[in-house]
Design an enzyme around this catalytic site. Structure first.
Site, PDB file in Angstrom:
ATOM      1  N   CYS A 186      -8.977  -4.104  -2.955  1.00 46.36           N
ATOM      2  CA  CYS A 186      -7.724  -3.618  -3.551  1.00 46.36           C
ATOM      3  C   CYS A 186      -6.755  -3.185  -2.453  1.00 46.36           C
ATOM      4  O   CYS A 186      -7.162  -2.621  -1.442  1.00 46.36           O
ATOM      5  CB  CYS A 186      -8.025  -2.439  -4.475  1.00 46.36           C
ATOM      6  SG  CYS A 186      -6.550  -1.647  -5.157  1.00 46.36           S
ATOM      7  N   HIS A 212       0.836  -1.208   0.000  1.00 43.44           N
ATOM      8  CA  HIS A 212       0.000   0.000   0.000  1.00 43.44           C
ATOM      9  C   HIS A 212       0.878   1.269   0.000  1.00 43.44           C
ATOM     10  O   HIS A 212       0.687   2.163  -0.832  1.00 43.44           O
ATOM     11  CB  HIS A 212      -0.906  -0.016   1.236  1.00 43.44           C
ATOM     12  CG  HIS A 212      -1.833   1.158   1.345  1.00 43.44           C
ATOM     13  ND1 HIS A 212      -3.137   1.123   0.879  1.00 43.44           N
ATOM     14  CD2 HIS A 212      -1.669   2.404   1.855  1.00 43.44           C
ATOM     15  CE1 HIS A 212      -3.709   2.297   1.105  1.00 43.44           C
ATOM     16  NE2 HIS A 212      -2.840   3.093   1.704  1.00 43.44           N
ATOM     17  N   GLU A 213       1.836   1.326   0.915  1.00 39.40           N
ATOM     18  CA  GLU A 213       2.674   2.525   0.992  1.00 39.40           C
ATOM     19  C   GLU A 213       3.573   2.661  -0.233  1.00 39.40           C
ATOM     20  O   GLU A 213       3.798   3.771  -0.719  1.00 39.40           O
ATOM     21  CB  GLU A 213       3.502   2.528   2.286  1.00 39.40           C
ATOM     22  CG  GLU A 213       2.674   2.651   3.571  1.00 39.40           C
ATOM     23  CD  GLU A 213       1.711   3.829   3.604  1.00 39.40           C
ATOM     24  OE1 GLU A 213       1.952   4.851   2.929  1.00 39.40           O
ATOM     25  OE2 GLU A 213       0.680   3.723   4.307  1.00 39.40           O
ATOM     26  N   CYS A 261      -8.085   3.766  -3.313  1.00 41.20           N
ATOM     27  CA  CYS A 261      -9.004   3.141  -4.264  1.00 41.20           C
ATOM     28  C   CYS A 261     -10.286   2.774  -3.530  1.00 41.20           C
ATOM     29  O   CYS A 261     -10.262   2.445  -2.342  1.00 41.20           O
ATOM     30  CB  CYS A 261      -8.325   1.895  -4.826  1.00 41.20           C
ATOM     31  SG  CYS A 261      -9.347   0.929  -5.944  1.00 41.20           S
TER      32      CYS A 261
END
Ligand SMILES: [Zn+2]
Ligand SMILES: [Zn+2]
Length: 169
Positions: free
Chosen positions: A139, A123-124, A134
């Site tokens: 996701c 994610h990061e 999103c």
């Protein structure tokens, strides 16, 4: 090439798993830094008993001068950002530097802990590649307000985000 940099002590096995998984998911070479970095004390907020994630990000930027595509810092410290009770991580978006904290990802089932770590790391890094949040709850770029959101999502990019990621590289 992506560099994983531990900030404070992190188990070598954990870093190794993270390295292999990031390499597969982002299809890139990943290496683990051999440099030992301590958590910068100026990032500590004694009133909160937590570390300011932006200050740790700036610290990383000041000490890592080598040229990598992305740098992912990983720490055991509890991180916060002004206005938020805590953060799982933070990234420059778009940019080179990202960090994640393992503090709130702990779980007695190691498999769940590893999956959480992977989701937050991807994610990061996604943010560092310029991706925004999103609306698809499965996701990896879905915003985790709590660990429940993290557990619900996957560590994969949805089709839309994958497309953006390919353009971002
Ligand atoms: Zn995010
Ligand atoms: Zn998505």
């Amino acid at each position: 090439m992506i560099l994983i940099q531990a900030i404070g002590k992190i188990e070598g096995k954990i870093l190794e798993i993270l390295k292999n998984c990031i390499s597969k998911i982002l299809n890139t070479k990943v290496i683990i830094s051999s440099q030992f970095l301590d958590i910068p004390e100026n990032a500590y907020n004694p009133l909160r008993g937590q570390y300011n994630s932006t200050k740790i990000l700036l610290f990383l930027k000041s000490v890592i001068k080598e040229d990598f595509d992305r740098i992912l810092g990983i720490t055991d410290a509890d991180l916060y950002a002004p206005g938020l009770n805590f953060v799982f991580g933070e990234a420059e978006s778009p940019g080179k530097f990202a960090i994640i904290s393992l503090y709130r990802l702990k779980h007695p089932d190691k498999k769940i802990f590893i999956e959480r770590m992977l989701k937050e790391a991807i994610h990061e890094l996604g943010h560092a590649f310029g991706l925004a949040h999103c609306s698809n709850p499965s996701c990896v770029m879905y915003f985790s307000n709590s660990i429940i959101d993290t557990d619900k999502k996957t560590y994969m990019f949805c089709k839309k985000c994958l497309k953006k990621l390919k353009l971002a590289n």
